[in-house]
Design an enzyme around this catalytic site. Structure first.
Site, short mmCIF file in Angstrom:
data_model
loop_
_atom_site.label_atom_id
_atom_site.label_comp_id
_atom_site.label_asym_id
_atom_site.label_seq_id
_atom_site.Cartn_x
_atom_site.Cartn_y
_atom_site.Cartn_z
N ASP A 1 -17.01 7.50 -2.57
CA ASP A 1 -15.80 7.34 -1.75
C ASP A 1 -15.55 8.71 -1.12
O ASP A 1 -16.17 9.71 -1.49
CB ASP A 1 -14.63 6.91 -2.65
CG ASP A 1 -13.32 6.65 -1.89
OD1 ASP A 1 -13.35 6.56 -0.65
OD2 ASP A 1 -12.27 6.53 -2.55
N GLN B 1 -10.14 -3.74 -3.94
CA GLN B 1 -11.43 -3.17 -3.57
C GLN B 1 -12.45 -3.38 -4.68
O GLN B 1 -13.56 -3.86 -4.44
CB GLN B 1 -11.25 -1.66 -3.32
CG GLN B 1 -12.53 -0.96 -2.95
CD GLN B 1 -13.04 -1.39 -1.59
OE1 GLN B 1 -12.30 -1.37 -0.62
NE2 GLN B 1 -14.30 -1.79 -1.51
N ARG C 1 0.89 -1.18 0.00
CA ARG C 1 0.00 0.00 0.00
C ARG C 1 0.92 1.22 0.00
O ARG C 1 1.70 1.40 0.94
CB ARG C 1 -0.93 -0.01 1.20
CG ARG C 1 -1.70 1.29 1.34
CD ARG C 1 -2.86 1.20 2.30
NE ARG C 1 -3.98 0.51 1.71
CZ ARG C 1 -5.25 0.63 2.13
NH1 ARG C 1 -5.54 1.40 3.15
NH2 ARG C 1 -6.22 -0.02 1.55
N ARG D 1 -14.06 -8.51 0.65
CA ARG D 1 -12.61 -8.29 0.52
C ARG D 1 -11.88 -9.58 0.88
O ARG D 1 -10.91 -9.96 0.24
CB ARG D 1 -12.15 -7.16 1.46
CG ARG D 1 -12.76 -5.78 1.20
CD ARG D 1 -12.34 -5.21 -0.12
NE ARG D 1 -10.90 -5.13 -0.25
CZ ARG D 1 -10.13 -4.13 0.22
NH1 ARG D 1 -10.70 -3.10 0.80
NH2 ARG D 1 -8.83 -4.14 0.04
N CYS E 1 -16.47 2.10 -0.34
CA CYS E 1 -15.33 1.23 -0.02
C CYS E 1 -15.01 1.24 1.47
O CYS E 1 -14.42 0.30 1.98
CB CYS E 1 -14.11 1.65 -0.83
SG CYS E 1 -13.68 3.39 -0.63
N HIS F 1 -6.99 0.87 -6.80
CA HIS F 1 -7.27 0.02 -5.63
C HIS F 1 -7.96 -1.25 -6.15
O HIS F 1 -9.16 -1.46 -5.95
CB HIS F 1 -8.16 0.78 -4.65
CG HIS F 1 -8.22 0.19 -3.28
ND1 HIS F 1 -7.52 -0.94 -2.91
CD2 HIS F 1 -8.93 0.56 -2.18
CE1 HIS F 1 -7.79 -1.22 -1.65
NE2 HIS F 1 -8.63 -0.33 -1.18
#
Ligand code: CP
Ligand code: NVA
Length: 342
Positions: A252, A160, A130, A320, A292, A157
């Site tokens: 988001d 996700q 990340r 996830r 998310c 991402h």
């Protein structure tokens, strides 16, 4: 737009071990990286969906699939879902996770990213990153003989978006022809959603303030992929027009990690993009709300929407786990070692 009714997800016509998408992905993806959704073919995205559903239904069948495999997670930014889903995921398949907190020590600062990669590949089977810069991920991938996974960068991402489309398949049966609307910042999450929707033949609409539209090269890539899969990608600034008749409405945060210094400037620009009950009322009556997480309640979404029966945000969070397990199985070759496939 014709809206979608809720239905049971259809079982795949073929069992998972004979599914051509899954078998093709197991062969092609073993040892590869996942930096971007654009690294995958449509068949590989479908395979991740199918294997994700199977892992969710039959977790015990995979409980030794990655015995003794080591995963390292190096995170320059905070995480709840991504970290825990990867750690729980590999632990429940017999492997082990090592977490390295890089929040106070950006990758590449102490030694080159290439040298980090050349060390890590001697000890671990997969590297999960990340980062702030997307280039950190591609550079690690270029220098590592073991798979590198993007667990969020400033550009994408992917994990996700895979979980999100798995959740849509659960809810609607299929993503093909689904009217999926994203409202808000044209950011990393938005980019991966556009690409995943395109891979699965969804009709994706994105509404952002003009200065916060998604990157042109990702829009072009998503349009090209959508064209091959009979999907559509529309970009606009008007949130209400974008949500009209949508089957899924996604938002988001307006201020992603790394952009905190822009909070005051962004707040008024994103106000018309808040997903509240008025905006949701423009969507299909059977529409779902997605995020998310983490959410800034009262900013990009109201409590009334995120806590409503239309909200599937915690199903997204759960998935996830399942889709990241599917991803690890394919990248680490664990799929072919599972007992039921021998
Ligand atoms: N959605 C998501 O990636 O959550 P985390 O930042 O908590 O990992
Ligand atoms: N766009 C957000 C997603 C967090 C999961 C960020 O990058 O901070």
């Amino acid at each position: 737009m014709a809206s979608r009714t809720i239905m049971e997800r259809k079982e795949p016509a073929l069992s998972i071990e004979k599914d051509p998408d899954v078998l093709g992905a197991a062969t092609r993806m073993a040892g590869e990286d996942l930096c971007s959704i654009a690294d995958l073919s449509s068949g590989e995205v479908r395979a991740l969906m199918k294997l994700g559903h199977d892992v969710k239904r039959n977790p015990r069948e995979y409980s030794h699939a990655l015995d003794a495999r080591q995963m390292v997670l190096m995170f320059e930014k905070a995480s709840l879902r991504t970290r825990l889903a990867f750690e729980a995921g590999i632990n429940t398949m017999g492997g082990n996770a090592i977490f390295v907190d890089q929040t106070n020590s950006p990758l590449g600062e102490r030694e080159t990213i290439a040298d980090v990669a050349r060390n890590l590949e001697r000890w671990v089977d997969v590297i999960v990153l990340r980062t702030y810069a997307h280039d950190t991920i591609t550079e690690m991938a270029a220098n590592s003989r073991v798979p590198v996974v993007n667990a969020l960068s400033d550009v994408e991402h992917p994990c996700q978006a895979l979980a999100d489309f798995m959740t849509l398949e659960e809810h609607f049966g299929s993503a093909v022809g689904l009217n999926f609307t994203y409202v808000g910042d044209g950011n990393n999450v938005c980019h991966s959603l556009m690409l995943t929707g395109a891979q699965l033949g969804a009709n994706v609409t994105v509404a952002t303030p003009r200065a916060y539209s998604p990157k042109a090269e990702i829009v072009a890539a998503a349009r090209e992929i959508a064209g091959r899969n009979h999907g559509e990608l529309r970009l606009m600034q008007d949130a209400r027009a974008a949500v009209e008749g949508a089957d899924a409405v996604y938002t988001d945060v307006c201020v992603s990690m790394g952009f905190e210094h822009e909070s005051t400037k962004r707040a008024p620009i994103f106000r018309p993009y808040q997903v509240n009950e008025t905006l949701m009322s423009k969507a299909s009556p059977t529409a779902v709300f997605m995020h998310c997480l983490p959410a800034r309640r009262g900013e990009e979404v109201t409590d009334a929407v995120i806590d409503s029966p239309q909200s599937i945000v915690f199903d997204q969070a759960e998935n996830r786990l399942h889709v990241q397990k599917a991803l690890l199985l394919l990248l680490l070759g664990g799929f072919v070692n599972v007992e039921k496939f021998q």
